[in-house]
Design a protein around this motif. Structure first.
Motif, short mmCIF file in Angstrom:
data_model
loop_
_atom_site.label_atom_id
_atom_site.label_comp_id
_atom_site.label_asym_id
_atom_site.label_seq_id
_atom_site.Cartn_x
_atom_site.Cartn_y
_atom_site.Cartn_z
N GLN A 214 -66.52 46.66 -7.78
CA GLN A 214 -67.77 46.82 -7.04
C GLN A 214 -68.32 48.24 -7.11
N ALA A 215 -67.46 49.20 -7.45
CA ALA A 215 -67.91 50.59 -7.49
C ALA A 215 -67.17 51.36 -8.56
N VAL A 216 -67.81 52.42 -9.03
CA VAL A 216 -67.21 53.38 -9.96
C VAL A 216 -67.52 54.77 -9.41
N MET A 217 -66.56 55.68 -9.51
CA MET A 217 -66.77 57.05 -9.04
C MET A 217 -66.99 57.99 -10.21
N THR A 218 -67.93 58.91 -10.03
CA THR A 218 -68.23 59.91 -11.05
C THR A 218 -67.20 61.04 -11.03
N ALA A 219 -67.11 61.74 -12.16
CA ALA A 219 -66.25 62.91 -12.27
C ALA A 219 -67.09 64.16 -12.40
N HIS A 220 -66.65 65.22 -11.73
CA HIS A 220 -67.29 66.52 -11.90
C HIS A 220 -66.65 67.23 -13.09
N ILE A 221 -66.83 66.64 -14.27
CA ILE A 221 -66.32 67.23 -15.49
C ILE A 221 -67.46 67.34 -16.49
N ARG A 222 -67.36 68.32 -17.35
CA ARG A 222 -68.38 68.56 -18.37
C ARG A 222 -67.85 68.06 -19.71
N VAL A 223 -68.64 67.19 -20.35
CA VAL A 223 -68.33 66.72 -21.69
C VAL A 223 -69.52 67.13 -22.55
N ILE A 254 -70.58 55.78 -7.03
CA ILE A 254 -70.23 56.71 -5.96
C ILE A 254 -69.85 58.05 -6.57
N THR A 255 -70.35 59.14 -6.01
CA THR A 255 -69.96 60.45 -6.52
C THR A 255 -68.60 60.85 -5.98
N ASP A 256 -67.89 61.65 -6.74
CA ASP A 256 -66.77 62.39 -6.16
C ASP A 256 -67.38 63.36 -5.15
N ALA A 257 -66.55 63.96 -4.33
CA ALA A 257 -67.06 64.77 -3.23
C ALA A 257 -67.97 65.90 -3.74
N LEU A 258 -69.16 65.96 -3.20
CA LEU A 258 -70.12 66.97 -3.64
C LEU A 258 -69.74 68.37 -3.18
N GLU A 259 -68.82 68.47 -2.22
CA GLU A 259 -68.36 69.80 -1.78
C GLU A 259 -67.42 70.44 -2.81
#
Length: 483
Positions: A214-223, A254-259
């Motif tokens: 139902q959901a996928v979380m984004t990663a704060h990684i640069r490709v 859903i984003t990973d934590a924006l903080e």
């Protein structure tokens, strides 16, 4: 510029906040009543199951559709069992065992426990393919280094969890497994081609989509080839074109934590990251753990301002709010009677996953030396080791850099030594201490972190648990003949 009340309510519908303490404060209840999408629970919110159930009921009384999310991965990342350690092995142990029906059963049991206390979204499973032995943030949270195996267990985990009507959130897209930096602390770079991503990192996400996650979380990684200089969370190419377009994902993003610094530093702040993530295609914005009413309002105001000045299309925010509402609606359908699983489920799986090299039975009661290890932000300070599982055995905690070999040998006397460590291969002081001890004394090593190729010469046995949960610790104690 004045904040439009209707736009503010729309913005709130895209926010996943948090609150301090074991009871939702009045401001948190009020925001839920005003339409805030939901809250993430952390260890500091949890005392026991009855208290969690009361907290979620209070939020649901304010808004029947409120989302309550949690990072309950089992293994090293647990919130419900943060005071004792999880009774379930984590993904690395499940991947090593490689029995997809066990993985399905473990995740079904986790889902039943979450459903019983009113949690509706599990920010799990972690489906990253951990190809970097020195990955500081994924490691034992991964089912392994083989994309096909990770994909198979991803599907089983998603299906098992969602049988309980707790939504699964596969993370961290497009794959955090090849990093050697922690996105909580900086913006990691995965310098891989799209061809490599498709072969190595994306199969588990494709499996999650096929399983109906139902959901996928984004990663704060640069490709770089995919996202340029931005993290994937802010990349429309990653979120919209690759995940939604190529992989066909239609659920809530859903984003990973924006903080986290991988997002906040790039954007100029936690609140400032929100419109960037929405514009890229995210639907539900996880603010983080350190949240108060002021930060929620600041984040909502940033979204409103971005709409008003033309940086963000109002239709995109409406789409995000609708997907978030659909996620909440999916979790509202009851699953029927649920069984939380037998007490032995996690412990049996952990025991079967243990890999033993050499003779692990120590015979005489040993001296157990637990080498101090840091925990990641994702893990938190959760108890680990053999401590709760062995009686009548002396245990000491030592810092490898300041502990002398002669000191330990004198303390052990005629007793064998069991060294318990996490990620020992990453610590030069730890490997040197273990090798020096093994050269002069009977030593067994219990590795409770991500396994590596390092094996110290001269040890009687090397025991790999693939995790440091309560279940993994009991399993290791059993293998050593101490439990």
């Amino acid at each position: 510029m004045a904040i439009d009340p209707a736009l503010r309510r729309l913005a709130l519908r895209t926010l996943l906040a948090a609150y301090p303490g074991s009871t939702p404060p009045p401001w948190a209840v009020d925001l839920a009543a005003e339409g805030l999408a939901g809250y993430t629970l952390f260890g500091f919110n949890i005392v026991d199951r009855e208290q969690v159930a009361a907290s979620t009921a209070a939020l649901r009384a304010a808004s029947p559709h409120v989302i309550v999310a949690i990072d309950e991965e089992g293994g090293d990342v647990t919130r419900l069992a943060h005071r004792t350690g999880s009774p379930y092995p984590g993904n690395a142990a499940l991947g090593a065992l490689d029995d997809v029906e066990v993985t399905r059963a473990v995740y079904r049991a986790i889902g039943a426990e979450l459903a019983a206390v009113g949690v509706t979204v599990d920010l799990a499973p972690t489906v990253d393919v951990n190809t970097a032995d020195d990955n500081p943030i994924i490691g034992t949270r991964s089912f392994g280094a083989d994309p096909a195996r990770v994909a198979a267990h991803t599907r089983a985990a998603v299906e098992g969890l969602q049988e309980t009507r707790v939504a699964a959130c596969a993370k961290h897209f497009p794959g955090h497994g090849a990093t050697v930096a922690d996105s909580h602390l900086e913006l990691p770079t995965v310098d891989a081609s799209l061809a490599v991503l498709r072969e190595r990192d994306l199969p588990p996400f494709a499996a999650a989509v096929a399983a109906g996650a139902q959901a996928v979380m984004t990663a704060h990684i640069r490709v770089p080839e995919l996202t340029g200089d931005a993290p994937a969370t802010f990349s429309r190419a990653a979120m919209h074109e690759l995940l939604r377009g190529d992989l066909g994902f239609a659920g809530a993003l859903i984003t990973d934590a924006l903080e986290m610094k991988g997002a906040a530093v790039v954007a100029g702040g936690t609140a400032q990251a929100a419109p960037l993530a929405l514009a890229a295609g995210a639907d539900l914005l996880c603010i983080g753990a350190d949240v108060d009413a002021a930060l929620v309002e600041e984040t909502a105001a940033e979204i409103v301002t971005a709409v008003q000045d033309g940086r963000l299309d109002a239709a995109r925010v409406e789409e995000a709010a609708e997907r978030t509402a659909a996620l909440a609606a999916w979790t509202a359908t009851p699953a029927g009677p649920l069984e939380t699983g037998s007490e032995s489920l996690g412990y049996d799986a952990a025991r079967r996953a243990v890999h033993v090299e050499g003779d692990p039975l120590v015979g005489a009661p040993p001296l157990v030396v637990e080498l101090a290890a840091t925990s990641t932000i994702a893990e938190g300070r959760v108890p680990w080791g053999l401590g709760p599982h062995i009686d009548g055995v002396e245990q000491i905690r030592a810092v490898a850099a300041t502990t002398g070999v002669d000191e330990l040998l004198a303390r052990a006397g005629d007793r064998p030594i069991v060294v318990v460590a996490r990620h020992a291969h990453r610590l030069t002081d730890a490997t040197a201490l273990i090798e020096a001890l093994a050269a002069r004394h009977p030593v067994t090593v219990v590795e409770m972190g991500w396994p590596s190729s390092w094996r110290p010469a001269g040890v009687r046995a090397f025991v790999t648990t693939y995790g440091a949960s309560h279940a993994n610790g009991r399993a290791a104690a059993g293998v050593l003949g101490l439990h």
